[in-house]
Write an enzyme that holds these catalytic residues in place. Structure first.
Site, short mmCIF file in Angstrom:
data_model
loop_
_atom_site.label_atom_id
_atom_site.label_comp_id
_atom_site.label_asym_id
_atom_site.label_seq_id
_atom_site.Cartn_x
_atom_site.Cartn_y
_atom_site.Cartn_z
N GLU A 73 -13.06 -0.76 -0.41
CA GLU A 73 -11.88 -0.58 -1.27
C GLU A 73 -11.81 -1.69 -2.32
O GLU A 73 -11.31 -1.48 -3.40
CB GLU A 73 -10.59 -0.60 -0.44
CG GLU A 73 -10.29 0.68 0.24
CD GLU A 73 -8.90 0.70 0.82
OE1 GLU A 73 -8.36 1.80 0.96
OE2 GLU A 73 -8.33 -0.36 1.14
N HIS A 121 -11.61 9.80 -10.07
CA HIS A 121 -10.46 9.88 -10.96
C HIS A 121 -9.45 10.94 -10.51
O HIS A 121 -8.95 11.73 -11.29
CB HIS A 121 -10.90 10.12 -12.41
CG HIS A 121 -11.48 8.89 -13.03
ND1 HIS A 121 -12.78 8.51 -12.82
CD2 HIS A 121 -10.92 7.94 -13.81
CE1 HIS A 121 -13.01 7.38 -13.47
NE2 HIS A 121 -11.90 7.00 -14.07
N CYS A 149 0.82 -1.22 0.00
CA CYS A 149 0.00 0.00 0.00
C CYS A 149 0.85 1.27 0.00
O CYS A 149 0.33 2.37 -0.17
CB CYS A 149 -0.95 0.01 1.19
SG CYS A 149 -2.21 -1.29 1.08
#
Length: 126
Positions: free
Chosen positions: A116, A78, A34
């Site tokens: 997620e 985005h 991550c």
């Protein structure tokens, strides 16, 4: 004893939204996956609760939920989340931020669930 009727019953409902965004966690150990730049196809589930509005026979119009939530997630869609926040962009912190933004616009709101991935999520309740 109070008799349950549809007008004094408590209802919980939800509506789902999605957005795409990238982030990079900075507080993870060196080599943690991550810590690399990566993205998610986030799913946001917005939970509302309350009693039926006797004039409309619903708690909240799903269109009102969408009107409250869409502008918030459009700001994130985005994007590189690290550029938008001064906190670590963990699912927990994002859920907290999203929940508090939504609560300002939607009186029946009580929780968000932020996914997620299809198998991992966090729930933030007011």
């Amino acid at each position: 004893m109070n008799k349950q009727t549809r007008l004094n019953a408590n209802f919980k409902l939800w509506k789902d939204f999605s957005f795409e965004a990238a982030h990079q966690l900075t507080k993870v150990p060196v080599g943690h996956q991550c810590g690399r730049l990566h993205g998610h196809s986030y799913k946001l589930r917005v939970h509302c609760q309350g009693k039926l509005d006797p004039d409309r026979d619903w708690v909240v119009d799903y269109a009102d939920i969408a009107s409250a939530v869409r502008p918030i997630i459009q700001k994130l869609d985005h994007t590189f989340l690290n550029d938008s926040f001064d906190f670590e962009t963990t699912a927990e912190n994002l859920a907290f931020w999203l929940g508090n933004q939504i609560a300002q616009k939607l009186p029946s709101f009580y929780a968000v669930e932020l996914f997620e991935t299809p198998t991992t999520s966090v729930i933030y309740e007011l």
